[in-house]
Design a protein around this motif. Sequence first.
Motif, short mmCIF file in Angstrom:
data_model
loop_
_atom_site.label_atom_id
_atom_site.label_comp_id
_atom_site.label_asym_id
_atom_site.label_seq_id
_atom_site.Cartn_x
_atom_site.Cartn_y
_atom_site.Cartn_z
N ARG A 192 -8.40 8.35 -7.84
CA ARG A 192 -7.98 9.50 -7.03
C ARG A 192 -6.86 10.28 -7.71
O ARG A 192 -6.76 11.49 -7.56
CB ARG A 192 -7.53 9.05 -5.65
CG ARG A 192 -8.69 8.67 -4.76
CD ARG A 192 -8.25 8.48 -3.35
NE ARG A 192 -9.40 8.12 -2.51
CZ ARG A 192 -9.29 7.85 -1.25
NH1 ARG A 192 -8.11 7.87 -0.64
NH2 ARG A 192 -10.36 7.55 -0.56
N PHE A 233 -1.59 14.64 -1.79
CA PHE A 233 -1.69 13.85 -0.56
C PHE A 233 -2.22 12.46 -0.83
O PHE A 233 -3.25 12.29 -1.49
CB PHE A 233 -2.62 14.54 0.45
CG PHE A 233 -2.12 15.87 0.90
CD1 PHE A 233 -1.10 15.97 1.83
CD2 PHE A 233 -2.65 17.03 0.37
CE1 PHE A 233 -0.63 17.20 2.25
CE2 PHE A 233 -2.19 18.27 0.78
CZ PHE A 233 -1.18 18.35 1.72
N GLN A 234 -1.54 11.45 -0.35
CA GLN A 234 -2.00 10.05 -0.27
C GLN A 234 -2.92 9.64 -1.43
O GLN A 234 -4.11 9.39 -1.23
CB GLN A 234 -2.72 9.84 1.05
CG GLN A 234 -1.86 10.00 2.29
CD GLN A 234 -0.96 8.80 2.52
OE1 GLN A 234 -1.39 7.68 2.37
NE2 GLN A 234 0.30 9.06 2.86
N ASN A 262 1.61 9.00 -6.17
CA ASN A 262 2.03 10.37 -5.88
C ASN A 262 3.13 10.82 -6.84
O ASN A 262 3.09 11.92 -7.37
CB ASN A 262 2.50 10.50 -4.43
CG ASN A 262 1.34 10.63 -3.46
OD1 ASN A 262 0.22 10.28 -3.79
ND2 ASN A 262 1.62 11.09 -2.28
N THR A 311 0.94 3.91 -3.06
CA THR A 311 0.67 5.33 -2.80
C THR A 311 1.83 6.19 -3.27
O THR A 311 1.63 7.22 -3.92
CB THR A 311 0.40 5.56 -1.30
OG1 THR A 311 -0.72 4.77 -0.92
CG2 THR A 311 0.10 7.02 -1.02
N ALA A 312 3.04 5.77 -2.96
CA ALA A 312 4.22 6.52 -3.38
C ALA A 312 4.31 6.57 -4.91
O ALA A 312 4.66 7.60 -5.49
CB ALA A 312 5.48 5.92 -2.79
N THR A 350 0.83 -1.21 0.00
CA THR A 350 0.00 0.00 0.00
C THR A 350 0.86 1.25 0.00
O THR A 350 0.59 2.19 -0.75
CB THR A 350 -0.94 0.01 1.23
OG1 THR A 350 -1.67 -1.21 1.25
CG2 THR A 350 -1.87 1.19 1.19
N ILE A 351 1.88 1.28 0.81
CA ILE A 351 2.79 2.43 0.86
C ILE A 351 3.50 2.61 -0.47
O ILE A 351 3.61 3.72 -0.98
CB ILE A 351 3.80 2.29 2.02
CG1 ILE A 351 3.06 2.36 3.36
CG2 ILE A 351 4.88 3.36 1.95
CD1 ILE A 351 3.92 2.00 4.55
N GLU A 406 -4.15 6.88 -3.59
CA GLU A 406 -4.10 5.43 -3.43
C GLU A 406 -4.68 4.65 -4.60
O GLU A 406 -4.47 3.44 -4.71
CB GLU A 406 -4.83 5.04 -2.14
CG GLU A 406 -4.14 5.61 -0.91
CD GLU A 406 -5.04 5.69 0.30
OE1 GLU A 406 -6.26 5.46 0.18
OE2 GLU A 406 -4.51 5.98 1.39
#
Length: 134
Positions: free
Chosen positions: A86, A79-80, A12, A8-9, A4-5, A82
């Motif tokens: 988004r 921001f975040q 982003n 997300t990265a 997940t991290i 995911e």
Amino acid sequence: MNATILTTATYNFSAYMIYLPVAIILTICVSQFLFKNSKTFMIDIFHQKEDIAMATNSLFKIGFYLLNIGFALCIIEFFQIETVERLVVALSKKIGGFSIYLGVMMLLNLLLFLKGRKHAMNKDKIIKNENIDI
């Protein structure tokens, strides 16, 4: 959790890599259009003194680039993110907002050019009236 991290990265990072070129290209396109078409105003404002008009126009162009690219960089934070959905929404809001800002800046520059031209024309009328009175 790590996946997940990482996702997300990645989203982003993708947002930054899409937003930056779009914001810079938009700024360049608007600037080229505005300042190509403002030459006539500048020459009129500076009473047909083309060298001063073009130098001033170039300075306005540099200021336009600095102001707008600086603003684009100031609002860059995402921001975040995911999901792809988004990502699209975040980019739409960011690029849409920046486009509105660019439009307002273009209109403000146009108003400055029109005001300068009006001032130059009024000055010409005053000088002509003074010459007639003599």
